[in-house]
Structures are given as structure tokens and as C-alpha cells.
Design an enzyme around this catalytic site. Structure first.
Site, PDB file in Angstrom:
ATOM      1  N   SER A   1       0.888  -1.340   0.073  1.00  0.00           N
ATOM      2  CA  SER A   1       0.038   0.018   0.023  1.00  0.00           C
ATOM      3  C   SER A   1       0.772   1.293   0.040  1.00  0.00           C
ATOM      4  CB  SER A   1      -1.068  -0.059   1.162  1.00  0.00           C
ATOM      5  OG  SER A   1       0.041   0.235   2.348  1.00  0.00           O
TER       6      SER A   1
ATOM      7  N   THR B   1      -2.027   3.096   3.658  1.00  0.00           N
ATOM      8  CA  THR B   1      -1.182   4.357   3.487  1.00  0.00           C
ATOM      9  C   THR B   1      -0.495   4.321   4.944  1.00  0.00           C
ATOM     10  OG1 THR B   1      -2.924   5.366   2.351  1.00  0.00           O
ATOM     11  CG2 THR B   1      -1.493   6.711   3.359  1.00  0.00           C
TER      12      THR B   1
ATOM     13  N   THR C   1       1.549   6.800  -0.242  1.00  0.00           N
ATOM     14  CA  THR C   1       0.782   5.892  -0.137  1.00  0.00           C
ATOM     15  C   THR C   1       0.708   5.575  -1.683  1.00  0.00           C
ATOM     16  OG1 THR C   1      -1.570   4.954   0.095  1.00  0.00           O
ATOM     17  CG2 THR C   1      -1.193   7.152  -0.672  1.00  0.00           C
TER      18      THR C   1
ATOM     19  N   ARG D   1      -6.759   8.562 -10.681  1.00  0.00           N
ATOM     20  CA  ARG D   1      -7.323   8.921  -9.410  1.00  0.00           C
ATOM     21  C   ARG D   1      -6.422   9.440  -8.238  1.00  0.00           C
ATOM     22  NH1 ARG D   1      -6.906   6.809  -3.628  1.00  0.00           N
ATOM     23  NH2 ARG D   1      -8.809   7.109  -2.845  1.00  0.00           N
TER      24      ARG D   1
ATOM     25  N   THR E   1      -5.150   7.616   7.082  1.00  0.00           N
ATOM     26  CA  THR E   1      -5.131   6.281   6.069  1.00  0.00           C
ATOM     27  C   THR E   1      -6.736   5.912   6.015  1.00  0.00           C
ATOM     28  OG1 THR E   1      -4.975   4.911   8.045  1.00  0.00           O
ATOM     29  CG2 THR E   1      -2.779   5.516   6.946  1.00  0.00           C
ATOM     30  N   GLY E   2      -6.627   5.251   4.874  1.00  0.00           N
ATOM     31  CA  GLY E   2      -8.049   4.594   4.534  1.00  0.00           C
ATOM     32  C   GLY E   2      -8.565   5.253   3.330  1.00  0.00           C
TER      33      GLY E   2
END
Ligand code: GLY
Length: 363
Positions: A85, A219, A237, A247, A270-271
Site C-alpha cells: 500500500s 497508507t 501511499t 485517481r 489512512t483509509g
């Protein structure tokens, strides 16, 4: 055949009155985790994360700058080929191209830099630092970011590893002619409400088999306060796995994936980047700390805000998010939504390395 979902793949302030309003809304004890200065933290609690902050802390111990420490720590995580990631070995977009996002912020100089959709460079955070220090810009993107990195002598390399290539190929095998990109996740009705099956009723591609894939770190954020009280942070990330080409997530956006204020502290996310962008989460967390909330409470406030926003439009959608924060005194905290367990962070101070367990905010 097992399939991998694109979106399901992540594992991954305000005035005093606002702080009072949010106080206790998350329904959590919100412990104050006392630290000391100097301090360095990361969301990464695996061996690489622990090594990263332990090595980077040596810079702080010797009186070095938080900016140097966060770069050193992040670089160690970025070049880990096992981490799918971040940086080298990060999962590619839907076209099989690894596009990296990173930001850096220096509280001492109130300066920031970032790169987005950067290809072929293992350490995007170091390129972001050069954007911050060598230009009057904050963000470079795509080809421009790569050309900028080339000018500073960064080596171009294939960022795919055998591990990330295999995961990508398995994802490709699972694609279906019924796939589409679909509406935003929070507007999808669950299967129980009659829209197909699998991951929110998206169809074949979204019948997730994420459980079979090791991708639990997401990330990375690295945040530090040095002996002079200067605060710095980095977020880095490879972004959402199998994202649409081009994106960009929250990580390179100052205020979303990262924010640092030398008078207050720092926060990183993160996420699911789409939610972090819409909520300006890292800025919100730092402003909550400015209003008197502890890092732990401020992270929970941000998670609660996201839940409340969806509730307000009649959606019970809960995105997977994790926030980490530190303040100027060296206190720290982390919280999350919809994770496999309580969120954790690695913390190094003069007392050594410890893993802090934060809180899971429940809807
Ligand atoms: N949080 C990383 C991303 O959404 O790209």
C-alpha cells in the site's frame, strides 16, 4: 474463483464550542496518552514500521530536525517490497500502473509539498520534500512530478514486485463484463435491500475476496516533534488498489491526508481517501486539538464527524478510516472506523518503542 474488490480493498478542529459539542459523542473513554518530546509516531505497527520510527528517532535524539526524521522513517516504509500500500510494491491502478501520492508539511516554516500520481519513483515523500523546499509550489502531479524528480536525479524503477504483480493479475482474472465504476459507495443500497449480491450489490467484481490478501497497513503517516519543539509530518501511499487511472486520494492533499501546525500538533489519515478529502480530516483534527482536545479525542471527533455526515443524508455507510495525531507536548492518539480491530500506532520517545492501541469509533 476468488475476486478482489477495488474499493473494499483498503484495510486498511474548530472553536471550543465545537469541541464541547463533540465531546463524548463517540461514546468512548478517549484516554489522554501522555508522551514526551522528542517523539515520532507512525500508523505502521509491523516490523518495518517499528524499524522506521526507531531509526528515525536517532535523528531526534541527536538534536536533529523533525523534518529529517519523518523523511527517514517514511523512506524505510516506502522501500519495503512487502508492503502493498506504500511506495515500492504498492498495488497498481486498474491499468497495472503504480501511481504514488505523498505529502510533507513542516510546522517550523509553515511550508508544504506534495506529489500525486507519481510513477516509477520508490520514495515519493522525498520528491514531495523537494517540491516544498525547491519551488514556490505545493503540489506537482503525474508527468510533471516525474520530470521534476528526474531533474533531481531520482532513479526510475519498476515499482511492481512479484507479490503486487500476482495480486494485480488475480484481480484482472476476476473482472467481469458486468463491471462498472458505480455510484459513490455511500449511495449503494446493501444487498439486503434488493440490489444484487456481494459487496454492496455492485456485481461480480465487487464480490470481495479481500480476506485472502494481506493488505492491512494501508497508507502510512509519520509524525514527529523534535527537541526544538518543531513539528513535521509525512503521508505516503500507493492509493486505492485498482483505482481508475489518474485517481488521486487524500494523501497528497494538505489538510486531508496530513496537516501540521507548529503551535498545536500534527495529524495524518489512512483509509478511504474520498472521505478524508470531503471531511478535511487532518485539518479538522489539528483544529480540534487547538480547541483543547487531546490527540486521541480529536481523532475520534473526526471519525464521528464522518459518521454523522452520512447519517444526516440517511445513509448508514461507514468507511474504513484511521487517524493518528500528536500534539506539541508529545501526547499522541489514534482512532478508526470499520477496521479489523482497535487501531494501533507505533510510538518512540526517550522511553523507547511502544505500540499504542487507540479506539474504534462505533456508528
Ligand atoms: N488514503 C489513501 C487513498 O485513499 O488514496
Amino acid at each position: 474463483m476468488t475476486r478482489i474488490s477495488r474499493r473494499g480493498f483498503f484495510r486498511t478542529g474548530a472553536a471550543a464550542s465545537a469541541g464541547a459539542f463533540l465531546l463524548g459523542k463517540a461514546g468512548l473513554a478517549a484516554p489522554r496518552s501522555k508522551g514526551s518530546v522528542p517523539i515520532i509516531v507512525t500508523d505502521h505497527t509491523n516490523e518495518t514500521g517499528k524499524t522506521a520510527v526507531t531509526e528515525a528517532f536517532k535523528i531526534l535524539e541527536e538534536g536533529g530536525a523533525s523534518l529529517d526524521a519523518v523523511e527517514k522513517g517514511t523512506n524505510i516504509i516506502e522501500v519495503d517490497p512487502e508492503d502493498t500500500s506504500v511506495g515500492y510494491g504498492g498495488l497498481p491502478n486498474e491499468d497495472g500502473i503504480v501511481q504514488l501520492d505523498s505529502s510533507i508539511m513542516d510546522g517550523k516554516t509553515y511550508n508544504a509539498g506534495s506529489v500525486a500520481s507519481l510513477e516509477n519513483i520508490k520514495t515519493p515523500s522525498s520528491v514531495a520534500r523537494l517540491v516544498m523546499e525547491k519551488t514556490d509550489h505545493v503540489m506537482l502531479v503525474g508527468r510533471g512530478a516525474l520530470e521534476f524528480a528526474r531533474k533531481f536525479g531520482f532513479k526510475e524503477e519498476d515499482l511492481m514486485t512479484s507479490k503486487s504483480r500476482e495480486v494485480y493479475l488475480r484481480w484482472l482474472e476476476g473482472k467481469s463484463d458486468r463491471d462498472d465504476w458505480g455510484p459513490p459507495d455511500h449511495l449503494i443500497k446493501p444487498a439486503s435491500q434488493g440490489r444484487g449480491s456481494g459487496d454492496g450489490g455492485r456485481g461480480e467484481k465487487y464480490a470481495s475476496y479481500r480476506e485472502s490478501i494481506e493488505h492491512y497497513h494501508g497508507t502510512t503517516n509519520v509524525l514527529a516533534v523534535d527537541k526544538n519543539g518543531n513539528i513535521a509530518g509525512i503521508t505516503s501511499t500507493s492509493g486505492l488498489a485498482f483505482k481508475i487511472n489518474g485517481r488521486i486520494g487524500d494523501s497528497p492533499i494538505i489538510g486531508a491526508g496530513l496537516y501540521v501546525d507548529n503551535e498545536v500538533g500534527a495529524a495524518g489519515a489512512t483509509g478511504r481517501g474520498e472521505d478524508v478529502i470531503k471531511s478535511c480530516a487532518s485539518y479538522f483534527i489539528v483544529m480540534q486539538m487547538r480547541a483543547g482536545r487531546s490527540p486521541q479525542q480529536a481523532c475520534e471527533d473526526a471519525n464521528q464527524m464522518i459518521i454523522d455526515k452520512y447519517k444526516a443524508i440517511g445513509s448508514d455507510y461507514v468507511p474504513g478510516e484511521k487517524f493518528v495525531a500528536i500534539n506539541k507536548a508529545g501526547d499522541y492518539g489514534c482512532s478508526g472506523l470499520k477496521l479489523g480491530g482497535n487501531p494501533k500506532m507505533a510510538v518512540v520517545t526517550a522511553d523507547g518503542l511502544k505500540i499504542h492501541e487507540g479506539t474504534l469509533v462505533k456508528p
